[in-house]
Write an enzyme that holds these catalytic residues in place. Structure first.
Site, PDB file in Angstrom:
ATOM      1  N   ASP A 135     -14.481 -30.046 -56.649  1.00  0.00           N
ATOM      2  CA  ASP A 135     -14.041 -29.777 -58.156  1.00  0.00           C
ATOM      3  C   ASP A 135     -13.707 -28.156 -57.935  1.00  0.00           C
ATOM      4  O   ASP A 135     -14.345 -27.478 -57.672  1.00  0.00           O
ATOM      5  CB  ASP A 135     -15.211 -30.112 -59.101  1.00  0.00           C
ATOM      6  CG  ASP A 135     -14.663 -30.120 -60.523  1.00  0.00           C
ATOM      7  OD1 ASP A 135     -13.876 -29.492 -60.795  1.00  0.00           O
ATOM      8  OD2 ASP A 135     -14.899 -31.069 -60.987  1.00  0.00           O
ATOM      9  N   SER A 184     -11.040 -31.061 -65.545  1.00  0.00           N
ATOM     10  CA  SER A 184     -11.456 -32.150 -64.492  1.00  0.00           C
ATOM     11  C   SER A 184     -11.234 -33.750 -64.879  1.00  0.00           C
ATOM     12  O   SER A 184     -11.357 -34.593 -64.135  1.00  0.00           O
ATOM     13  CB  SER A 184     -12.974 -31.901 -64.059  1.00  0.00           C
ATOM     14  OG  SER A 184     -12.757 -30.645 -63.455  1.00  0.00           O
ATOM     15  N   ASP A 243     -20.685 -36.949 -65.732  1.00  0.00           N
ATOM     16  CA  ASP A 243     -19.614 -35.778 -65.969  1.00  0.00           C
ATOM     17  C   ASP A 243     -18.047 -36.480 -65.440  1.00  0.00           C
ATOM     18  O   ASP A 243     -18.011 -37.452 -64.904  1.00  0.00           O
ATOM     19  CB  ASP A 243     -20.031 -34.734 -64.734  1.00  0.00           C
ATOM     20  CG  ASP A 243     -19.359 -33.559 -65.424  1.00  0.00           C
ATOM     21  OD1 ASP A 243     -18.842 -33.205 -66.445  1.00  0.00           O
ATOM     22  OD2 ASP A 243     -19.423 -32.488 -64.633  1.00  0.00           O
ATOM     23  N   THR A 245     -15.612 -35.887 -63.331  1.00  0.00           N
ATOM     24  CA  THR A 245     -14.996 -36.502 -62.107  1.00  0.00           C
ATOM     25  C   THR A 245     -15.639 -37.646 -61.643  1.00  0.00           C
ATOM     26  O   THR A 245     -14.855 -38.665 -61.310  1.00  0.00           O
ATOM     27  CB  THR A 245     -15.219 -35.455 -60.989  1.00  0.00           C
ATOM     28  OG1 THR A 245     -14.791 -34.224 -61.572  1.00  0.00           O
ATOM     29  CG2 THR A 245     -14.800 -35.648 -59.536  1.00  0.00           C
ATOM     30  N   GLU A 382     -18.010 -35.988 -54.568  1.00  0.00           N
ATOM     31  CA  GLU A 382     -17.699 -34.746 -55.358  1.00  0.00           C
ATOM     32  C   GLU A 382     -18.669 -33.737 -54.952  1.00  0.00           C
ATOM     33  O   GLU A 382     -19.693 -33.612 -55.286  1.00  0.00           O
ATOM     34  CB  GLU A 382     -17.476 -35.188 -56.896  1.00  0.00           C
ATOM     35  CG  GLU A 382     -17.253 -33.801 -57.662  1.00  0.00           C
ATOM     36  CD  GLU A 382     -17.349 -33.541 -59.172  1.00  0.00           C
ATOM     37  OE1 GLU A 382     -18.483 -34.190 -59.428  1.00  0.00           O
ATOM     38  OE2 GLU A 382     -16.950 -32.787 -59.730  1.00  0.00           O
ATOM     39  N   HIS A 391     -16.563 -21.112 -62.668  1.00  0.00           N
ATOM     40  CA  HIS A 391     -16.283 -20.561 -63.875  1.00  0.00           C
ATOM     41  C   HIS A 391     -17.077 -19.275 -64.280  1.00  0.00           C
ATOM     42  O   HIS A 391     -16.477 -18.381 -64.774  1.00  0.00           O
ATOM     43  CB  HIS A 391     -17.076 -21.665 -64.852  1.00  0.00           C
ATOM     44  CG  HIS A 391     -15.619 -23.033 -65.051  1.00  0.00           C
ATOM     45  ND1 HIS A 391     -14.864 -22.503 -65.972  1.00  0.00           N
ATOM     46  CD2 HIS A 391     -15.779 -24.104 -64.564  1.00  0.00           C
ATOM     47  CE1 HIS A 391     -13.863 -23.634 -65.882  1.00  0.00           C
ATOM     48  NE2 HIS A 391     -14.475 -24.627 -65.171  1.00  0.00           N
ATOM     49  N   HIS A 430      -7.984 -29.474 -59.570  1.00  0.00           N
ATOM     50  CA  HIS A 430      -7.476 -28.235 -59.986  1.00  0.00           C
ATOM     51  C   HIS A 430      -7.897 -26.990 -59.264  1.00  0.00           C
ATOM     52  O   HIS A 430      -8.812 -27.105 -58.891  1.00  0.00           O
ATOM     53  CB  HIS A 430      -7.700 -28.093 -61.544  1.00  0.00           C
ATOM     54  CG  HIS A 430      -8.932 -27.960 -61.834  1.00  0.00           C
ATOM     55  ND1 HIS A 430      -9.689 -26.776 -61.742  1.00  0.00           N
ATOM     56  CD2 HIS A 430     -10.109 -28.846 -62.520  1.00  0.00           C
ATOM     57  CE1 HIS A 430     -11.003 -27.022 -62.324  1.00  0.00           C
ATOM     58  NE2 HIS A 430     -11.240 -28.142 -62.340  1.00  0.00           N
ATOM     59  N   HIS A 543      -9.529 -22.366 -65.560  1.00  0.00           N
ATOM     60  CA  HIS A 543      -8.812 -23.240 -64.385  1.00  0.00           C
ATOM     61  C   HIS A 543      -7.183 -22.608 -64.294  1.00  0.00           C
ATOM     62  O   HIS A 543      -6.827 -21.944 -65.282  1.00  0.00           O
ATOM     63  CB  HIS A 543      -8.612 -24.742 -64.762  1.00  0.00           C
ATOM     64  CG  HIS A 543      -9.975 -25.537 -64.858  1.00  0.00           C
ATOM     65  ND1 HIS A 543     -10.054 -26.793 -65.443  1.00  0.00           N
ATOM     66  CD2 HIS A 543     -11.260 -25.116 -64.576  1.00  0.00           C
ATOM     67  CE1 HIS A 543     -11.295 -27.074 -65.245  1.00  0.00           C
ATOM     68  NE2 HIS A 543     -12.071 -26.088 -64.969  1.00  0.00           N
TER      69      HIS A 543
HETATM   70 ZN   LIG Z   1     -13.931 -26.648 -64.609  1.00  0.00          ZN
END
Ligand SMILES: [Zn+2]
Length: 584
Positions: A135, A184, A243, A245, A382, A391, A430, A543
């Site tokens: 991710d 995501s 979540d 993904t 993932e 982040h 991303h 992102h």
């Molecule tokens: Zn993110």
């Protein structure tokens, strides 16, 4: 001047209020033959049904689609305002490959879209697919992971990452249907359905009405596998299982935060192996820690459906021999801790969840279980914290999790050596605006930390060591370490050093609801305030729109090349498994 401004304001308001005539799937959609999807026409005004003309390749649409759509005279917006008429046809499937041009006319409204319906070769190329999703995985994460894990001498890497040697590669465009930027949900959904969508959406096109689960659906890979094959499905993540993904493998919702309902969507599909965090949404509302608002006890329901439950690494190890064929691992109420915290620093929530398995163990266990199916399997793995730590610009945690993700790729490559009919895909959903620019050297003279940033020739090489050979640096707080910076940030204090006491929280909300620099870091040696370049509503870095690098190996991997849209990746997966020919 005033007249011009008034005219501009009026046109802005009009543009804001008016919805364009829309047809879903959108123009240039590529659709797997016979895969069910919802067709929707959104008209900008109210039109009597008789005044609406819809043709497909020049003929009335019902001739091609086999049935008439439901007519909605007046679709309502959130404030009960009338949005216009609509046509909805659910669970349409097109059995004939080729080009479909849909033309809509109603009053002075017109809209034309063309879809391409594709088939796949009749013979599958691969028996198994392992789809690795880092991710937020950006080029800088990989570079930093390689240097930290393997070292570098005289400009050449002293070793390689497992993902470095996958022999096919493509650049992937990640933009969403309404914005160049992305999240995501829609990105992974494009990989898992073959359709791009809007930020926050999973397995649907985002329509104009408020309800989040009535939007036009497209088939997920899990549904396609259930419809056309007898393969097993596995979902492994370090985030909450519900979540965005992992949810994208099975879900249909406009809103990724519909987490309680997403657990129900997992239950509908029942992937044979599900390992991750997020137990709070599996527990009924009266159990401490539950985030559900109903009395559905999904832990009990999955158990009744034959799943072996594991809540710790020890239980996961014990479950390996249980042979029930179905495995549910819930190792945290929320997102699992990072590798740096789980194995080395014991910070974060590791005190509360001391025995969380790692991504490598979870991947190996999933491969052991899924490979018992003679028809093969699809496994999604993932590495979630690469993003979750990028982040807040906690680069050490993000990079150590990239190394862990790469070691999971190594485990899959070892599996593929004895199972060469396995396609391995490694990609991100991303990117982040992150770069490695040199080193930070504590031993340089002076107090000002920015003077200790080494650039160009002055950067030299960092001083990480790996004496125990586990692929992780023995220490992250070495005197000369990587200088990694984000291109975008809220107000925060740059401390130039790893966060040894737990994940970085760069900004906090003030009384006005704006994010400001977190004063907790203000007095750390050398800390300097950086004034943000993002809106004050942003609490972390965001992102990037930059392309993602995808790498792959195994049967079917040769189709990955050049620049591809994220939605094009699905066709390669469908081709490898021959999902466009009904085998069941
Ligand atoms: Zn993110």
């Amino acid at each position: 001047m005033r007249t011009l401004l008034t005219a501009l304001a009026a046109s802005t308001i009009l543009a804001g209020a008016a919805q364009a005539t829309a047809v879903y799937p959108l123009d240039r959609a590529t659709i797997l033959v016979s895969s069910p999807f919802d067709f929707k026409v959104e008209l900008d005004a109210v039109h009597p049904e008789a005044d609406i003309s819809v043709t497909v390749n020049g003929k009335p649409y019902a001739e091609t689609f086999g049935t008439a759509a439901e007519y909605v005279a007046e679709e309502k917006g959130a404030d009960d305002a009338v949005l216009g008429s609509a046509l909805i046809l659910r669970d349409l499937a097109l059995a004939e490959p080729g080009s479909y041009t849909v033309e809509v006319k109603a009053g002075d409204e017109t809209k034309t879209v063309t879809w391409e319906v594709y088939t796949t070769p009749e013979t599958p190329k691969a028996k198994n697919i392992i789809f690795f999703l880092g991710d937020g995985l950006s080029v800088a994460h990989r570079t930093a992971a390689r240097i930290m894990s393997q070292g570098m001498t005289e400009g050449k890497a002293d070793g390689r990452l497992a993902m470095d040697d996958l022999d096919h590669m493509a650049f992937i465009g990640t933009s969403s249907t309404h914005s160049i930027a992305t999240d995501s949900a829609n990105t992974m959904s494009a990989y898992m359905t073959g359709h791009k969508s809007r930020v926050n959406a999973l397995g649907v096109y985002a329509d104009r009405t408020a309800p989040t689960q009535d939007d036009p659906r497209v088939e997920t890979i899990a549904e396609a596998l259930r419809r056309t094959t007898g393969k097993s499905i596995g979902v492994v993540t370090t985030s909450e299982l519900e979540d965005a993904t992992p949810a994208a493998v099975v879900s249909h919702t406009r809103k990724r935060s519909d987490k309680a309902d997403i657990v129900g969507m997992f239950y509908d599909i029942q992937p044979e192996v599900m390992l991750g965090g997020g137990s709070a949404y599996f527990l009924k509302s009266d159990i401490p820690g539950s985030k559900r608002k109903d009395d559905k006890d999904y832990v009990a329901m999955f158990r009744e459906a034959g799943y072996t439950l594991a809540t710790s690494a020890a239980e996961l190890d014990a479950a390996r021999g249980s042979n029930s064929g179905k495995l549910l691992g819930l190792f945290h109420t929320g997102n699992m801790d990072t590798k740096l915290d789980r194995s080395f620093l014991h910070q974060g929530s590791v005190g509360k969840f001391p025995d969380q398995p790692g991504l490598v163990e979870m991947t190996r266990t999933a491969l052991d279980e899924l490979s018992k199916n003679e028809d093969g399997f699809f496994l999604m793995v993932e590495g979630a914290s690469i993003d979750k730590m990028s982040h807040p610009m906690d680069w050490d945690r993000a990079v150590i999790d990239t190394i862990e993700f790469d070691q999971a790729v190594a485990a899959a490559r070892a599996f593929a050596e004895t199972h060469p009919d396995t396609l391995i895909v490694v990609t991100g959903d991303h990117t982040h605006g992150v770069s490695v620019i040199g080193t930070i050297d504590d031993d340089k003279p002076g107090d000002e930390m920015r003077e200790k940033v080494g650039t160009y020739d002055d950067a030299g090489f960092p001083t990480y060591t790996d004496a125990d050979g586990d692929g992780y640096p023995d220490k992250i707080d070495v005197s000369r370490r990587l200088a990694i910076f984000s291109s975008n940030f809220p107000d925060y204090y740059e401390t130039w050093a790893p966060k040894m006491d737990g994940p970085f929280e760069p900004s906090v909300k003030n009384e006005k609801g704006e994010y400001v620099a977190n004063e907790a870091y203000k007095d750390l040696p050398g800390a300097v305030l950086r004034i943000g370049n993002l809106p004050k509503s942003a609490d972390t870095a965001v992102h990037a729109v930059d392309d993602v690098v995808l790498q792959a190996t195994g049967p079917g991997a040769e189709a990955f090349k050049g620049y591809m849209e994220q939605s094009d990746v699905y066709k390669v997966l469908a081709d490898a498994f021959a999902l466009g020919t009904v085998q069941k």
